[in-house]
Enzyme design. Sequence first.
Site, mmCIF file in Angstrom:
data_model
loop_
_atom_site.group_PDB
_atom_site.id
_atom_site.type_symbol
_atom_site.label_atom_id
_atom_site.label_comp_id
_atom_site.label_asym_id
_atom_site.label_seq_id
_atom_site.Cartn_x
_atom_site.Cartn_y
_atom_site.Cartn_z
ATOM 1 N N ASP A 124 0.844 -1.025 0.112
ATOM 2 C CA ASP A 124 0.040 0.009 -0.029
ATOM 3 C C ASP A 124 0.902 1.402 -0.006
ATOM 4 O OD1 ASP A 124 -1.741 2.232 0.757
ATOM 5 O OD2 ASP A 124 -3.066 1.071 1.924
ATOM 6 N N ALA A 166 -12.857 -6.342 -2.942
ATOM 7 C CA ALA A 166 -12.581 -5.080 -3.111
ATOM 8 C C ALA A 166 -13.592 -4.486 -4.172
ATOM 9 C CB ALA A 166 -11.275 -4.558 -3.402
ATOM 10 N N ARG A 167 -13.054 -4.439 -5.423
ATOM 11 C CA ARG A 167 -14.009 -4.104 -6.502
ATOM 12 C C ARG A 167 -13.573 -4.988 -7.818
ATOM 13 N NH1 ARG A 167 -16.973 -2.698 -3.681
ATOM 14 N NH2 ARG A 167 -17.958 -0.526 -3.554
ATOM 15 N N ASP A 192 -15.760 -11.837 -4.679
ATOM 16 C CA ASP A 192 -17.154 -11.134 -4.297
ATOM 17 C C ASP A 192 -17.724 -10.027 -4.938
ATOM 18 O OD1 ASP A 192 -19.286 -10.820 -2.252
ATOM 19 O OD2 ASP A 192 -18.457 -9.100 -1.522
ATOM 20 N N GLU A 203 -21.954 -5.916 -12.387
ATOM 21 C CA GLU A 203 -22.462 -6.647 -11.425
ATOM 22 C C GLU A 203 -24.180 -6.394 -11.711
ATOM 23 O OE1 GLU A 203 -21.423 -5.357 -7.371
ATOM 24 O OE2 GLU A 203 -19.378 -6.348 -7.850
ATOM 25 N N HIS A 246 -21.485 -9.827 -4.128
ATOM 26 C CA HIS A 246 -21.352 -8.880 -3.364
ATOM 27 C C HIS A 246 -21.849 -8.710 -2.146
ATOM 28 C CE1 HIS A 246 -20.012 -4.489 -4.252
ATOM 29 N NE2 HIS A 246 -19.909 -4.571 -2.769
ATOM 30 N N ALA A 265 -20.413 -6.665 2.810
ATOM 31 C CA ALA A 265 -21.143 -5.816 3.800
ATOM 32 C C ALA A 265 -22.335 -6.457 4.165
ATOM 33 C CB ALA A 265 -21.038 -4.452 3.142
HETATM 34 N N1 LIG Z 1 -17.178 -6.446 -0.976
HETATM 35 C C1 LIG Z 1 -17.707 -5.515 -0.306
HETATM 36 O O1 LIG Z 1 -19.116 -5.847 0.116
HETATM 37 C C2 LIG Z 1 -17.161 -4.411 0.462
HETATM 38 C C3 LIG Z 1 -16.022 -4.008 -0.313
HETATM 39 N N2 LIG Z 1 -15.152 -2.749 -0.003
HETATM 40 C C4 LIG Z 1 -14.177 -2.430 -0.482
HETATM 41 O O2 LIG Z 1 -12.965 -2.537 -0.028
HETATM 42 C C5 LIG Z 1 -12.092 -1.507 -0.494
HETATM 43 C C6 LIG Z 1 -11.409 -1.106 0.873
HETATM 44 O O3 LIG Z 1 -12.402 -0.550 1.942
HETATM 45 P P1 LIG Z 1 -11.598 0.069 3.106
HETATM 46 O O4 LIG Z 1 -10.336 -0.823 3.552
HETATM 47 O O5 LIG Z 1 -12.595 0.412 4.060
HETATM 48 O O6 LIG Z 1 -11.015 1.111 2.525
HETATM 49 P P2 LIG Z 1 -9.716 2.313 2.967
HETATM 50 O O7 LIG Z 1 -9.788 3.371 2.508
HETATM 51 O O8 LIG Z 1 -9.631 2.138 4.437
HETATM 52 O O9 LIG Z 1 -8.553 1.616 2.461
HETATM 53 C C7 LIG Z 1 -8.090 1.372 1.343
HETATM 54 C C8 LIG Z 1 -6.531 1.397 1.133
HETATM 55 O O10 LIG Z 1 -6.349 1.200 -0.244
HETATM 56 C C9 LIG Z 1 -4.855 1.643 -0.536
HETATM 57 N N3 LIG Z 1 -4.589 1.935 -1.696
HETATM 58 C C10 LIG Z 1 -5.138 3.034 -2.525
HETATM 59 N N4 LIG Z 1 -4.514 2.858 -3.735
HETATM 60 C C11 LIG Z 1 -3.594 1.702 -3.559
HETATM 61 C C12 LIG Z 1 -2.638 1.209 -4.448
HETATM 62 N N5 LIG Z 1 -2.769 1.653 -5.929
HETATM 63 N N6 LIG Z 1 -2.254 -0.004 -4.119
HETATM 64 C C13 LIG Z 1 -2.182 -0.377 -2.915
HETATM 65 N N7 LIG Z 1 -3.120 0.136 -2.133
HETATM 66 C C14 LIG Z 1 -3.720 1.063 -2.452
HETATM 67 C C15 LIG Z 1 -5.149 3.114 0.094
HETATM 68 O O11 LIG Z 1 -3.879 3.782 0.672
HETATM 69 C C16 LIG Z 1 -5.952 2.479 1.694
HETATM 70 O O12 LIG Z 1 -5.005 2.329 2.849
HETATM 71 C C17 LIG Z 1 -12.973 -0.603 -0.978
HETATM 72 O O13 LIG Z 1 -12.968 -0.717 -2.452
HETATM 73 C C18 LIG Z 1 -14.239 -0.936 -0.876
HETATM 74 O O14 LIG Z 1 -15.199 -0.426 -1.565
HETATM 75 C C19 LIG Z 1 -15.452 -2.314 1.492
HETATM 76 C C20 LIG Z 1 -16.567 -2.990 1.962
HETATM 77 C C21 LIG Z 1 -17.422 -3.969 1.655
HETATM 78 O O1 LIG Z 2 -19.222 -0.576 1.219
HETATM 79 C C1 LIG Z 2 -18.630 -1.273 -0.090
HETATM 80 O O2 LIG Z 2 -17.854 -0.570 -0.473
HETATM 81 C C2 LIG Z 2 -19.431 -2.352 -0.574
HETATM 82 O O3 LIG Z 2 -18.796 -2.617 -1.354
HETATM 83 C C3 LIG Z 2 -20.675 -2.817 0.027
HETATM 84 O O4 LIG Z 2 -21.450 -2.671 -0.966
HETATM 85 P P1 LIG Z 2 -23.030 -2.651 -0.803
HETATM 86 O O5 LIG Z 2 -23.634 -1.557 -0.060
HETATM 87 O O6 LIG Z 2 -23.335 -4.010 0.064
HETATM 88 O O7 LIG Z 2 -23.662 -2.574 -2.244
#
Ligand SMILES: NC(=O)C1=CN([C@@H]2O[C@H](COP(=O)(O)OP(=O)(O)OC[C@H]3O[C@@H](n4cnc5c(N)ncnc54)[C@H](O)[C@@H]3O)[C@@H](O)[C@H]2O)C=CC1
Ligand SMILES: O=C(O)C(=O)COP(=O)(O)O
Length: 591
Positions: free
Chosen positions: A218, A278-279, A303, A308, A327, A330
Amino acid sequence: MAATSWPSLTFTGCLNKHAPPSVSSRIKNLPLRPAKSNSLIIKAFFHARPTILVTEKLGEPGLQLLKRFANVDCSYNLSPEELCTKISLCDALIVRSGTTVSREVFESSGGRLKVVGRAGVGIDNVDLSAATEHGCLVVNAPNSNTIAAAEHGMALLMAMARNIPQANASIKQGKWQRNKYVGVSLLGKKLAIMGFGKVGSEVARRAKGLGMNVMAHDPYAPLDRARAIGVKLVSFEEAISTADFISLHMPLTPTTSKMFNNDSFSKMKKGIRIINVARGGVIDEAALVSALDSQIVAQAALDVFMEEPPPKDSKLVLHENVIVTPHLGASTTEAQEGVALEVAEAVLRALNGELSSTVVNAPMLSAEVLSELEPFVALSEKLGRLAVQLVAGGSDMKLVKLTYGSARNPNDLDTRVLRAMVIKGLIEPISSVSVNLINYNFIAKQRGLIIAEERIILNGSPENPIEFIQLQIANVESNFASSISDSGEITVEGKLKDGKPHLTKVGSFEVDVSLEGCIILCKQVDQPGLIGKVGSILGQEKVNVNFMTVGRIAPRRQAVMIIGVDEDPSKEVLKKIGEISAIEEFVFLKL
Ligand SMILES: NC(=O)C1=CN([C@@H]2O[C@H](COP(=O)(O)OP(=O)(O)OC[C@H]3O[C@@H](n4cnc5c(N)ncnc54)[C@H](O)[C@@H]3O)[C@@H](O)[C@H]2O)C=CC1
Ligand SMILES: O=C(O)C(=O)COP(=O)(O)O
């Protein structure tokens, strides 16, 4: 008049260079109050009950909170066209990841949409530039689903390593395939966490608990966080070439889009296993299918997907070495209650003119900074309004300089909100746009306005953040020549007195006037009886004078008289004042 240029200052000051795009008095004074801790306070401020459109399932506690203060329209599965039609009737919109909030949505809102709330973390489905350009605040709920996402990542990691979904499906088909579903152990395996933010860090903690050897990549992660968790921060190359498992936790941005592509898969250790919570867009899905087919990637647990829901015939989804969930990262009861409350509170606060700490497209100003600078907000806007009314019609205002006199270390003075309010004051009286803390930089840039900022470090106590604010407009003609300082710019300066904005300088004249209501600025030859003459003209027309003050260079020489009036004087009154022989020039200004 000599042309002024402030080349070395044509930037936004040392603190502003880190400024994210930047809020609104359309929403009363949107960002200008620090958030209070008790959401019950919200009710007291609303003028009219706002309408909030919720386009995806939101946790019940959040909905209940919204319904206490707003009309809530829960319309799920809207088409893009239906969303664009509905949005012009809404003050706020709350979405999750399944709604695309495109530029068309902002354009269709007709200026009514003030806040977009994302009940979750990722805001890649919201066009942030369009939101900013339309002065619309975007808030998210970044804190409540971290654990859910991390736990889902761990669930996928273990389910993948032990073939749980395949084995489950097989046994339900009446099979008993113990030899087919032999898994791999996690103990001692190298796990690379890509994106060491909130979710990534929680995954790291849990994986360490399982005895995995955890590293992280990171570029922006603080070293002390990595040290505290006992994780080594490594380069992208080191991470992908040495890991047995990689788990993705970075946001989808232009930089991270398709970060995992043919090139990166070719550098990976053969037999790597990938988890993506993540995405979808951070992986080039076609490249992943190839890497799975060539067994560079032994297994993937996904996920999230580029599209999607993914197409029914998606090779990736159907691949035998891939396990998938729709997905669900969350999707726990706890996380959904949490994000719903978090976003509901942020949206209500924003509608109520408060900034929450989860604002995505406005300066992140701490409650302390906002509260300290709040009295200077009105001063800044009024100086802007005053200065722009002094610019002669037809003059092109391009170069503006703001000077803050302060005993503070410049690094301890964040003036973005003041700069925004000056821009608001300068632009709103001469246009139909609404300037706020979200769009001020965009609007200034759009109008070709260059704002230079300077700090003058004063001796004194740093307790008071700002002693004075000076605003200068260069290279313009003025309709009140005396407002042009010796150096050639329209110059106004003000400070706070008893917490109220005061004008302390116009051009080269020292004055002292409370910046309220309307004022008449006159330049005259200082002589007895003049104040009385002006006063009686105003009195005859029932225009109430609330103050008069004179700033003069020396007795019986030129002076600037400022008259504060409660009512707008008629054209005839102003004409009569102009006809007084000792009055050389005058201007009527509304603050
Ligand atoms: N599948 C789901 O339902 C969910 C997915 N997510 C996804 O998870 C991801 C992370 O969420 P959080 O940890 O809460 O966000 P966060 O903002 O706390 O962490 C993201 C991290 O990625 C780092 N980052 C940015 N560019 C980067 C790069 N080029 N290489 C490596 N690291 C890099 C940032 O410095 C940061 O530390 C987001 O994309 C979010 O949308 C989050 C919650 C639920
Ligand atoms: O919080 C995020 O980034 C998520 O990916 C969760 O997505 P959702 O609210 O479950 O559609």
